[in-house]
Design an enzyme around this catalytic site. Structure first.
Site, PDB file in Angstrom:
ATOM      1  N   VAL A  11      47.620 -32.837 -52.702  1.00 60.03           N
ATOM      2  CA  VAL A  11      46.620 -32.969 -53.763  1.00 60.03           C
ATOM      3  C   VAL A  11      47.214 -33.617 -55.011  1.00 60.03           C
ATOM      4  O   VAL A  11      46.673 -34.609 -55.525  1.00 60.03           O
ATOM      5  CB  VAL A  11      45.981 -31.596 -54.083  1.00 60.03           C
ATOM      6  N   GLY A 170      46.476 -32.510 -37.817  1.00 49.93           N
ATOM      7  CA  GLY A 170      46.772 -32.072 -39.180  1.00 49.93           C
ATOM      8  C   GLY A 170      45.569 -31.500 -39.909  1.00 49.93           C
ATOM      9  O   GLY A 170      45.639 -31.223 -41.103  1.00 49.93           O
ATOM     10  N   ASP A 184      38.774 -19.142 -46.651  1.00 47.32           N
ATOM     11  CA  ASP A 184      38.694 -20.337 -47.502  1.00 47.32           C
ATOM     12  C   ASP A 184      37.256 -20.546 -47.991  1.00 47.32           C
ATOM     13  O   ASP A 184      37.027 -20.795 -49.180  1.00 47.32           O
ATOM     14  CB  ASP A 184      39.165 -21.544 -46.674  1.00 47.32           C
ATOM     15  N   LYS A 188      35.362 -20.406 -51.923  1.00 49.84           N
ATOM     16  CA  LYS A 188      34.477 -21.465 -52.438  1.00 49.84           C
ATOM     17  C   LYS A 188      33.076 -20.929 -52.703  1.00 49.84           C
ATOM     18  O   LYS A 188      32.406 -21.349 -53.656  1.00 49.84           O
ATOM     19  CB  LYS A 188      34.434 -22.620 -51.437  1.00 49.84           C
ATOM     20  N   GLY A 285      41.638 -33.411 -48.430  1.00 49.47           N
ATOM     21  CA  GLY A 285      42.425 -34.647 -48.406  1.00 49.47           C
ATOM     22  C   GLY A 285      42.917 -34.989 -49.791  1.00 49.47           C
ATOM     23  O   GLY A 285      42.276 -34.676 -50.795  1.00 49.47           O
TER      24      GLY A 285
END
Lengths: 383, 383
Positions: A11, A170, A184, A188, A285
């Site tokens: 990041v 990945g 996760d 959020k 990403g």
């Protein structure tokens, strides 16, 4: 504007690459952990070098985890530096503490990159909230689990094979639990609900179920019935209460959400005058998430950043309701204690039993899951 | 902030209803045309009452059409009033004139409501453009034509029956040509491309084809081949050139765009670091479009409004390419003159002939359409 990066992984690497082309923004210091990677003059191993540098206006935090991320964020805010973070775990856990510290110090605390990667979700939620009360939100907020569910649906493969592919590409970690069990997404969901409903949300109060136990047999049955399974965050509010849950849902195969492919995300809101709005994009990403961070940085630098206030006192209540698909593995006999009274129909799927319930609450269903954590029960709500 | 509304139809009615609940914003005057409808003290029949009122900070224009909308907008800008408009025809025709007048007078000219109704499309295009070069955009930007195509696809009905239903529901005008022939989408395409590529776009240079001649036989063939037809605006750019076209496209049935239902819209962009972003919502209606206008008003009032500059000199060039499905009605024999050299395969559909072409340009296909305007030729590009 002088900027410090905490971390230099995917990041912050993305942030660095984007800011390289923007002369107004100078990356003055980068905090890293591994002395062997001190490859640039601006790198340091000591957070104090950043905290005590009065020329640094803004700190980007993307080291992940709760500690020392929490301490770094609070120290930066208390040193009157703006903080932009991509760390959903620490924000979900300490959101109100960070918001209070930012307010006290007259600086901004920005979280666009925590939820939905490159999707401009938080900003648009805030913008919609300038006019409308947002009463509902939902979405696919984890690319790994969507990659797995999409591949199972499109290619007819079983969970373990697809997970292996995702790990090779990945998209999934060696330990995939945060992605596939809903941790996760829960972070959020808590952040999104807090912004949408303008209230404090205790992340631990959000029930979660994941996709670890979904099988090819489930997917085949969904297909036969025109359904597609996705892992959703869902949150709703009424006047004084809100509700939120993370769990698989079943959608008609001709809905927009059902057709979100690969590792993409979609986030959806409902506002009184704007109606339904859905935002689709890359949920992770380096460059998409880096883009979200740089948008926050530009907003701060150009006085376009919104304050977060948590202005409303709301309570968590049971508002979400739905019918559920529950597959119970052979040998698990106690299930009727939990859902016997809400059984609409029962059928067998291989050796397993499937119950389709009448309309009920997530709490009712999750009590069955909690009592059978070691069993491969799979549940999904009809959305 | 004192606001004047030009027009009091569906859109300005929506603006009025939203602003009622926002005490910071005062609707001081409303221009209407019909003396019989002078029902409120703030209403006037004379634009000069607004132009000469120095207390009015901002004018909302939603009267539609080119004249006197153009003259009102220019007069308001020259009177140093911000202008927020929902009128796509006048913006597409005179965008650079309005932008220049706003700049000269130090006020804002805002167009969120022209394109995509309630979808926050223009703002997000501009935000993405702060970091990325937007190199591609496309979308479903007309609810009426999407309603018709969706109903034909889902219910197996023919064009004329669905159009009649759309007219009964108020989704389509008595004269539906602006919606079904692509005029409305072309205006939105020109505005979107101008914002995305930061350049002047001549709306008349954008080729357009609509859905007037699509038949149940086309839809049935698409279904058999896993395809869905939608009416798209498409625009792309490279370094110094851009291209734009409005025409039906063929999408895989499991794409997000193919599953946009009813009268909803979707707008999609591609940016270098953010990747693909898609925004979905209500493309029309008083409250969604009113919401878009009020967002512009709030942005102006809170110094969050972006300037439009058209900073880049770009030329229109042939960049878009694709394969086409072309159905040629029986008796039209000259088609081989136009597309004989790009025929990949030919088959019959009832009495008609279908040609699937090799990859070509819209110009090539539209030359066939232009030469046969009175014939029921239907074309769609494989997207």
């Amino acid at each position: 504007m002088n900027i410090a990066l905490l971390g230099f992984g995917v990041v912050c690497g993305g942030v660095y690459d984007i800011l390289k082309n923007m002369p107004e923004y100078n990356v003055k210091k980068i905090l890293i952990r591994n002395p062997a990677k001190l490859t640039m003059d601006c790198m340091t191993l000591d957070f104090a070098d950043i905290e005590n540098d009065s020329e640094i206006d803004l700190v980007v935090e993307a080291i992940g985890g709760l500690h020392p991320a929490r301490e770094y964020i609070l120290a930066a805010l208390n040193a009157k530096k703006h903080v932009v973070t991509a760390n959903k775990a620490v924000v979900a856990a300490y959101f109100d503490e960070f918001v209070a510290a930012a307010k006290e110090n007259g600086v901004k605390f920005m979280v666009e990159a925590t939820s939905g990667g490159g999707i401009p979700w938080i900003k648009n939620l805030q913008r919609v909230g300038r006019i409308d009360k947002v009463t509902k939100l939902h979405g696919i907020m984890n690319g790994t689990s969507n990659f797995i569910l999409s591949a199972m649906t499109c290619e007819g493969k079983d969970f373990s094979d697809v997970l292996k592919t995702a790990q090779e590409l990945g998209y999934a970690e060696a330990d995939p639990s945060a992605d596939i069990d809903g941790d996760d997404v829960r972070n959020k969901c808590a952040i999104s609900a807090a912004i949408a409903f303008d209230t404090k949300v205790d992340v631990n109060s959000i029930m979660q179920a994941g996709i670890r136990h979904i099988t090819k047999a489930d997917i085949d049955w969904f297909k036969e019935n025109g359904l597609v399974c996705k892992l959703f965050a869902t949150a709703v509010c009424d006047k004084d209460n809100f509700d939120a849950v993370v769990e698989p849902v079943l959608l008609g195969c001709d809905t927009v959400e059902a057709n979100v492919p690969k590792n993409y995300n979609i986030t959806c809101l409902y506002g009184e005058t704007i109606g339904e709005v859905k935002l689709y994009g890359q949920g992770a990403g380096g460059l998409p998430t880096g883009n979200a961070i740089v948008q926050d940085i530009i907003d701060i630098n150009t006085n376009n950043a919104f304050d977060i206030s948590f202005g409303k006192e709301m309570n968590k209540a049971e508002i979400i309701r739905g019918k559920y698909y529950i597959r119970i593995p052979a040998g698990l006999e106690n299930y009727t204690e939990f859902i016997g009274d809400i059984t609409e129909k029962t059928f067998t799927l291989g050796d397993d039993t499937v119950v389709v319930t009448t309309e009920t609450t997530p709490a009712k269903i999750h009590s069955l899951l909690d009592a059978n954590k070691d069993k491969a029960v799979f549940v999904a709500r009809y959305f």
